[in-house]
Write a protein that holds these residues in place. Structure first.
Motif, PDB file in Angstrom:
ATOM      1  N   PHE A 161     -74.570   3.410  89.919  1.00  0.00           N
ATOM      2  CA  PHE A 161     -75.284   2.241  89.390  1.00  0.00           C
ATOM      3  C   PHE A 161     -76.682   2.140  89.983  1.00  0.00           C
ATOM      4  O   PHE A 161     -77.687   2.018  89.272  1.00  0.00           O
ATOM      5  N   ALA A 162     -76.787   2.262  91.324  1.00  0.00           N
ATOM      6  CA  ALA A 162     -78.078   2.081  91.989  1.00  0.00           C
ATOM      7  C   ALA A 162     -79.028   3.204  91.637  1.00  0.00           C
ATOM      8  O   ALA A 162     -80.218   2.971  91.418  1.00  0.00           O
ATOM      9  N   ASN A 163     -78.513   4.425  91.550  1.00  0.00           N
ATOM     10  CA  ASN A 163     -79.381   5.548  91.186  1.00  0.00           C
ATOM     11  C   ASN A 163     -79.972   5.358  89.805  1.00  0.00           C
ATOM     12  O   ASN A 163     -81.169   5.565  89.591  1.00  0.00           O
ATOM     13  N   MET A 164     -79.105   4.970  88.856  1.00  0.00           N
ATOM     14  CA  MET A 164     -79.571   4.802  87.480  1.00  0.00           C
ATOM     15  C   MET A 164     -80.526   3.618  87.391  1.00  0.00           C
ATOM     16  O   MET A 164     -81.589   3.692  86.782  1.00  0.00           O
ATOM     17  N   LEU A 165     -80.158   2.523  88.043  1.00  0.00           N
ATOM     18  CA  LEU A 165     -80.987   1.313  87.991  1.00  0.00           C
ATOM     19  C   LEU A 165     -82.346   1.577  88.635  1.00  0.00           C
ATOM     20  O   LEU A 165     -83.398   1.293  88.048  1.00  0.00           O
TER      21      LEU A 165
END
Lengths: 225, 164
Positions: A161-165
């Motif tokens: 999630f954090a990588n994509m966001l």
């Protein structure tokens, strides 16, 4: 749109999940429609993805892992297509939503825990005691191991999630500079081009990381330490 | 942030289930078995081809061994023939040489016999000549014939004395 009391509206996320599902199915089924001994390019790509995930699973879990191959493969393709679809301008990245990644990670966590108990019964609790630990260390180590085990779904989902966001937010912030800087906007534009390449790499990398961690968890459940 | 907005959680979970589960079923039941079967067919084909190649290779090796055996046999046979003929030639040559040497030895013996005959005859003649010479010489020197018997004994005693 709602089902009973819950809201199940067809949103952007739903649309792109459906697109991912259709694209993956088409990629896999149309690519294999000739099923030739000597593959064409499309079939090669299909077999390449198959082989990639199969090798990953075999290297981490071994032969017992074959049963879980369809699930691991679906997971890999779903996340990969979700990440890559997010790279298309004006599209939507459903893997940048914590609930989606958390749901996937939670299913894996529950599944792996059930698998561990089914395979080893109550012996599975010995998973929380690393082999060779001296007895006085037990009160310290067992809580640490339990916490690290319980935090698996969180770390797994938040990583993706954090990588994509972060990647997509960074792209959008820098892309915002392009118009406001006028002529000098060419500098952030070049940067955005470079970052887009990096983001495509990360799209693959995070799908790979999610998949290999799933394989490792399955391996832990099957073979303990 | 919309990414963390709980109001859309239910819909996202619903649609995640509604897309992920069918995708899993499609891939599990329809797509992946075809890939597996193609890969197995390819594996089987490659294995069969390798097996065939191995069989052909061993066949070729057998043929080579056969060929080498034939060559070795032919060479051994040829050498035996050479040895045999050399032997027979040598035997024939030895026989011919032997026959020739016997013939030559016979001729030599014959010649020696004839030489000794001639010699004996010549020696006999020498005796007669010596007797006659003695008789004639004594007649001339002594002035009287001493007779054939006297001369003969005198010659004999001289020859015997000379040989002593």
């Amino acid at each position: 749109m709602s089902l009973g009391d819950t809201d199940v509206s067809f949103t952007n996320a739903s649309l792109f999940m459906t697109i991912a599902m259709v694209l993956i199915s088409a990629f896999m089924i149309l690519g294999m429609r000739r099923s030739a001994i000597i593959p064409n390019r499309w079939q090669c790509a299909v077999e390449l993805s198959y082989e990639f995930v199969a090798n990953l699973l075999r290297d981490t879990v071994g032969q017992e892992g074959r049963k879980y191959f369809p699930f691991v493969f679906t997971l890999f393709m779903f996340i990969l297509f979700g990440n890559l679809l997010g790279m298309v301008p004006y599209s939507f990245t459903f893997t940048s939503h914590i609930i989606v990644t958390f749901a996937l990670a939670f299913i894996i966590f529950v599944g792996v825990t059930v698998l561990g108990f089914a395979k080893h019964g109550l012996h599975f609790f010995s998973f929380f005691v690393p082999p060779g630990t001296p007895l006085p260390m037990y009160p310290l180590l067992i809580p640490i191991e339990v916490i690290s085990y319980l935090s698996r779904p969180i770390s797994l989902s938040v990583r993706l999630f954090a990588n994509m966001l972060a990647g997509h937010t960074l792209l959008k912030v820098i892309a915002g500079f392009v118009a406001t800087l006028g002529f000098f906007g060419i500098l952030p534009l070049a940067f955005v081009v470079a970052l887009t390449g990096l983001e495509i790499l990360i799209a693959f990398l995070q799908a790979y990381v999610f998949t290999i961690l799933t394989c490792l968890y399955i391996n832990d459940a099957l073979h303990m330490h | 942030m919309p990414q963390l907005d709980p109001s859309v959680f239910s819909s996202q979970l619903f649609w995640l289930a509604l897309t992920f589960i069918p995708l899993y079923l499609i891939l599990w039941k329809a797509a992946l078995p075809r890939v597996t079967s193609v890969r197995e067919a390819r594996r089987a084909r490659i294995d069969a081809d390798l097996e065939k190649a191995a069989a052909i290779k061993s066949e070729a090796e057998a043929a080579l061994a056969d060929y080498e055996k034939t060559i070795a046999e032919a060479m051994a046979k040829a050498q035996a023939t050479i040895r045999e003929s050399a032997q027979s030639f040598a035997n024939e040559a030895a026989a011919q040489r032997e026959a020739l040497s016997t013939k030559l030895a016979a001729q030599v013996a014959d010649a020696e016999r004839r030489i000794s005959e001639e010699k004996n005859r010549a020696l006999g003649d020498i005796g007669d000549i010596a007797n006659e010479l003695t008789q004639a010489a004594s007649a001339r020197l002594l002035g009287g014939d001493i007779g054939a018997d006297e001369a003969k004994s005198a010659v004999k005693s001289i020859v015997a004395g000379g040989s002593r």
